[in-house]
Design an enzyme around this catalytic site. Structure first.
Site, PDB file in Angstrom:
ATOM      1  N   ASP A   1      -4.884   3.638  -1.726  1.00 43.97           N
ATOM      2  CA  ASP A   1      -5.961   3.935  -0.775  1.00 43.97           C
ATOM      3  C   ASP A   1      -6.468   5.356  -0.956  1.00 43.97           C
ATOM      4  O   ASP A   1      -5.745   6.318  -0.688  1.00 43.97           O
ATOM      5  CB  ASP A   1      -5.444   3.765   0.659  1.00 43.97           C
ATOM      6  CG  ASP A   1      -5.243   2.304   1.018  1.00 43.97           C
ATOM      7  OD1 ASP A   1      -6.199   1.528   0.881  1.00 43.97           O
ATOM      8  OD2 ASP A   1      -4.124   1.951   1.433  1.00 43.97           O
TER       9      ASP A   1
ATOM     10  N   SER B   1       0.827  -1.203   0.000  1.00 46.12           N
ATOM     11  CA  SER B   1       0.000   0.000   0.000  1.00 46.12           C
ATOM     12  C   SER B   1       0.862   1.254   0.000  1.00 46.12           C
ATOM     13  O   SER B   1       1.652   1.481   0.913  1.00 46.12           O
ATOM     14  CB  SER B   1      -0.915   0.014   1.230  1.00 46.12           C
ATOM     15  OG  SER B   1      -1.510   1.287   1.332  1.00 46.12           O
TER      16      SER B   1
ATOM     17  N   HIS C   1      -1.311  -1.251  -4.234  1.00 49.23           N
ATOM     18  CA  HIS C   1      -2.589  -0.908  -3.602  1.00 49.23           C
ATOM     19  C   HIS C   1      -2.634   0.601  -3.349  1.00 49.23           C
ATOM     20  O   HIS C   1      -1.713   1.181  -2.770  1.00 49.23           O
ATOM     21  CB  HIS C   1      -2.704  -1.684  -2.288  1.00 49.23           C
ATOM     22  CG  HIS C   1      -4.025  -1.562  -1.605  1.00 49.23           C
ATOM     23  ND1 HIS C   1      -5.138  -2.313  -1.965  1.00 49.23           N
ATOM     24  CD2 HIS C   1      -4.428  -0.804  -0.559  1.00 49.23           C
ATOM     25  CE1 HIS C   1      -6.141  -2.017  -1.167  1.00 49.23           C
ATOM     26  NE2 HIS C   1      -5.753  -1.091  -0.305  1.00 49.23           N
TER      27      HIS C   1
ATOM     28  N   MET D   1     -11.711  -5.968   5.413  1.00 45.95           N
ATOM     29  CA  MET D   1     -10.880  -5.048   6.200  1.00 45.95           C
ATOM     30  C   MET D   1     -10.532  -5.718   7.521  1.00 45.95           C
ATOM     31  O   MET D   1     -11.424  -6.150   8.254  1.00 45.95           O
ATOM     32  CB  MET D   1     -11.627  -3.748   6.489  1.00 45.95           C
ATOM     33  CG  MET D   1     -11.771  -2.781   5.337  1.00 45.95           C
ATOM     34  SD  MET D   1     -10.265  -2.223   4.494  1.00 45.95           S
ATOM     35  CE  MET D   1      -9.197  -1.708   5.845  1.00 45.95           C
TER      36      MET D   1
ATOM     37  N   ASP E   1      -6.870  -6.572   4.099  1.00 40.89           N
ATOM     38  CA  ASP E   1      -6.251  -5.243   4.139  1.00 40.89           C
ATOM     39  C   ASP E   1      -6.269  -4.692   5.553  1.00 40.89           C
ATOM     40  O   ASP E   1      -7.333  -4.438   6.111  1.00 40.89           O
ATOM     41  CB  ASP E   1      -7.023  -4.320   3.184  1.00 40.89           C
ATOM     42  CG  ASP E   1      -6.411  -2.942   3.064  1.00 40.89           C
ATOM     43  OD1 ASP E   1      -5.307  -2.719   3.601  1.00 40.89           O
ATOM     44  OD2 ASP E   1      -7.047  -2.095   2.410  1.00 40.89           O
TER      45      ASP E   1
ATOM     46  N   MET F   1     -12.255   4.426  -0.262  1.00 38.34           N
ATOM     47  CA  MET F   1     -12.913   4.614   1.039  1.00 38.34           C
ATOM     48  C   MET F   1     -13.597   5.968   0.998  1.00 38.34           C
ATOM     49  O   MET F   1     -13.207   6.916   1.686  1.00 38.34           O
ATOM     50  CB  MET F   1     -11.862   4.515   2.157  1.00 38.34           C
ATOM     51  CG  MET F   1     -11.384   3.081   2.358  1.00 38.34           C
ATOM     52  SD  MET F   1      -9.822   3.005   3.255  1.00 38.34           S
ATOM     53  CE  MET F   1      -8.710   3.208   1.869  1.00 38.34           C
TER      54      MET F   1
ATOM     55  N   HIS G   1      -8.522   1.188  -3.916  1.00 37.92           N
ATOM     56  CA  HIS G   1      -9.454   0.943  -2.813  1.00 37.92           C
ATOM     57  C   HIS G   1     -10.112   2.266  -2.437  1.00 37.92           C
ATOM     58  O   HIS G   1      -9.472   3.147  -1.866  1.00 37.92           O
ATOM     59  CB  HIS G   1      -8.647   0.348  -1.643  1.00 37.92           C
ATOM     60  CG  HIS G   1      -9.434   0.099  -0.403  1.00 37.92           C
ATOM     61  ND1 HIS G   1      -8.835  -0.165   0.814  1.00 37.92           N
ATOM     62  CD2 HIS G   1     -10.769   0.043  -0.165  1.00 37.92           C
ATOM     63  CE1 HIS G   1      -9.756  -0.370   1.740  1.00 37.92           C
ATOM     64  NE2 HIS G   1     -10.943  -0.236   1.175  1.00 37.92           N
TER      65      HIS G   1
ATOM     66  N   MET H   1      -9.085   8.119   0.349  1.00 39.97           N
ATOM     67  CA  MET H   1      -9.929   8.435   1.517  1.00 39.97           C
ATOM     68  C   MET H   1     -10.470   9.855   1.394  1.00 39.97           C
ATOM     69  O   MET H   1      -9.719  10.767   1.024  1.00 39.97           O
ATOM     70  CB  MET H   1      -9.090   8.342   2.789  1.00 39.97           C
ATOM     71  CG  MET H   1      -8.412   6.998   2.981  1.00 39.97           C
ATOM     72  SD  MET H   1      -7.445   7.031   4.493  1.00 39.97           S
ATOM     73  CE  MET H   1      -6.730   5.382   4.433  1.00 39.97           C
TER      74      MET H   1
HETATM   75  C1  DX5 Z   1      -6.413   1.326   5.732  1.00 34.17           C
HETATM   76  C2  DX5 Z   1      -6.021   1.065   4.292  1.00 34.17           C
HETATM   77  C3  DX5 Z   1      -4.905   0.107   4.176  1.00 34.17           C
HETATM   78  C4  DX5 Z   1      -3.627   0.547   4.817  1.00 34.17           C
HETATM   79  C5  DX5 Z   1      -2.950  -0.677   5.308  1.00 34.17           C
HETATM   80  O1  DX5 Z   1      -7.583   2.068   5.767  1.00 34.17           O
HETATM   81  O2  DX5 Z   1      -7.116   0.560   3.556  1.00 34.17           O
HETATM   82  O3  DX5 Z   1      -4.684  -0.281   2.821  1.00 34.17           O
HETATM   83  O4  DX5 Z   1      -2.744   1.238   3.967  1.00 34.17           O
HETATM   84  O5  DX5 Z   1      -1.843  -0.303   6.040  1.00 34.17           O
HETATM   85  P1  DX5 Z   1      -1.200  -1.278   7.083  1.00 34.17           P
HETATM   86  O6  DX5 Z   1      -0.686  -2.453   6.330  1.00 34.17           O
HETATM   87  O7  DX5 Z   1      -0.115  -0.438   7.687  1.00 34.17           O
HETATM   88  O8  DX5 Z   1      -2.271  -1.643   8.082  1.00 34.17           O
HETATM   89 ZN    ZN Z   2      -6.685  -0.336   1.467  1.00 30.64          ZN
END
Ligand code: DX5
Ligand code: ZN
Length: 220
Positions: free
Chosen positions: A36, A9, A34, A138, A177, A69, A67, A38
Site C-alpha cells: 500500500d 498487506s 499487497h 475498496m 481490500d 493511493m 496499490h 499512500m
Molecule cells: C487501506 C489499504 C489496505 C489495508 C487493509 O487503505 O488499501 O490494503 O492495508 O488493511 P485491513 O485488512 O487491516 O483493513
Molecule cells: Zn490496499
C-alpha cells in the site's frame, strides 16, 4: 474463473522487523504480497515508498501487488515497475485519463489494476473492464488498516463480476481490500471475488502464517 489469491498487506506488518515479516509471508501460502503506497494527498495518510518496495523485492520472489493511493500516479509508474511491482493498481478517482494510464502500466511489462473507493459506483469501470487485469473494490475508505468492512461491498462485488463476464473478461482478478476477515471472506468469494487483501486480520492474529493458510483454504 481464476483460483483464489490471498494477498496479505504489509501495511499491517511490524516495520521495525520488516525482514522477518517478509520472510514469514514468503514462507506462507500467500500467493501475492499487497503493498500500500499512500501520499498524504489522495488519502489522509503516508505509508512508504520506493526504498521499502525495493527492500521487500530483495527478500521474496512472490508476486508484488502494488496499490497506489496517490495522485498523478502516471508520474511514478516507471519507478514502481523498476522497483519490482508485478501488478500496479491505480485509483479511478486519481486518473482523469485512466485508459492511457492502463496502457502505460502494461507497456512497462506490469499487470494493470484499477481501484474504486466505497463512494464510487462499479459502473465507472464499465469502459475499461475489458482492458484490465484486476479491478479492486475498496471495502473501507482508503488510508488506514484496521477499519470496519463496509457491507454493501458484497453487492458491488456481485455487480462487478457480472460486468466482467458480460465484457468477456472472465480472467480478471476481482480484488477486495479493507476489513477482510473470516467473517466476510466466504460471502465475498461467493459473490465473485477471487483476490482478497488482508492486513490486520493476518498480522494481528496469533499465528499469521496459519491465518493465511486458513484464508487460502477457502478456495476449496
Ligand atoms: C487501506 C489499504 C489496505 C489495508 C487493509 O487503505 O488499501 O490494503 O492495508 O488493511 P485491513 O485488512 O487491516 O483493513
Ligand atoms: Zn490496499
Amino acid at each position: 474463473m481464476k483460483n483464489l489469491i490471498i494477498a496479505p498487506s504489509v501495511l499491517a506488518a511490524d516495520f521495525a522487523h520488516l525482514g522477518s515479516e517478509v520472510q514469514m509471508l514468503h514462507a506462507s501460502k500467500a500467493q501475492w504480497i499487497h503493498i500500500d503506497i499512500m501520499d498524504g494527498v489522495f488519502v489522509p495518510n503516508i505509508s512508504f515508498g520506493f526504498p521499502v518496495l525495493e527492500a521487500i523485492k530483495k527478500h521474496t520472489d512472490k508476486f508484488l501487488d502494488v496499490h497506489l493511493m496517490i495522485v498523478q500516479p502516471e508520474k511514478y509508474l516507471e519507478q514502481f515497475a523498476k522497483a519490482g511491482a508485478n501488478m500496479i493498481t491505480v485509483h479511478l478517482e486519481a486518473c482523469p485519463h485512466i485508459h492511457r494510464t492502463i496502457q502505460q502500466i502494461k507497456s512497462l511489462g506490469c499487470q494493470a489494476g484499477v481501484a474504486i473507493n466505497p463512494g464510487t459506483p462499479v459502473h465507472g469501470l464499465q469502459d475499461v473492464i475489458a482492458d484490465i487485469d484486476l479491478a479492486l473494490i475498496m471495502s473501507v475508505n482508503p488510508g488506514f488498516g484496521g477499519q470496519k468492512f463496509i457491507a454493501n461491498t458484497i453487492s458491488k462485488t456481485r455487480e462487478l463480476a457480472r460486468m466482467a463476464n458480460a465484457s468477456g473478461n472472465e480472467n480478471i482478478w476481482i480484488e477486495i481490500d479493507g476489513g477482510v476477515s473470516m467473517a466476510n471472506a466466504p460471502a465475498l468469494i461467493e459473490a465473485g471475488a477471487n483476490a482478497l487483501v488482508a492486513g490486520s486480520f493476518v498480522f494481528n492474529s496469533k499465528d499469521p502464517k496459519e491465518t493465511i493458510a486458513q484464508l487460502v483454504d477457502l478456495a476449496k
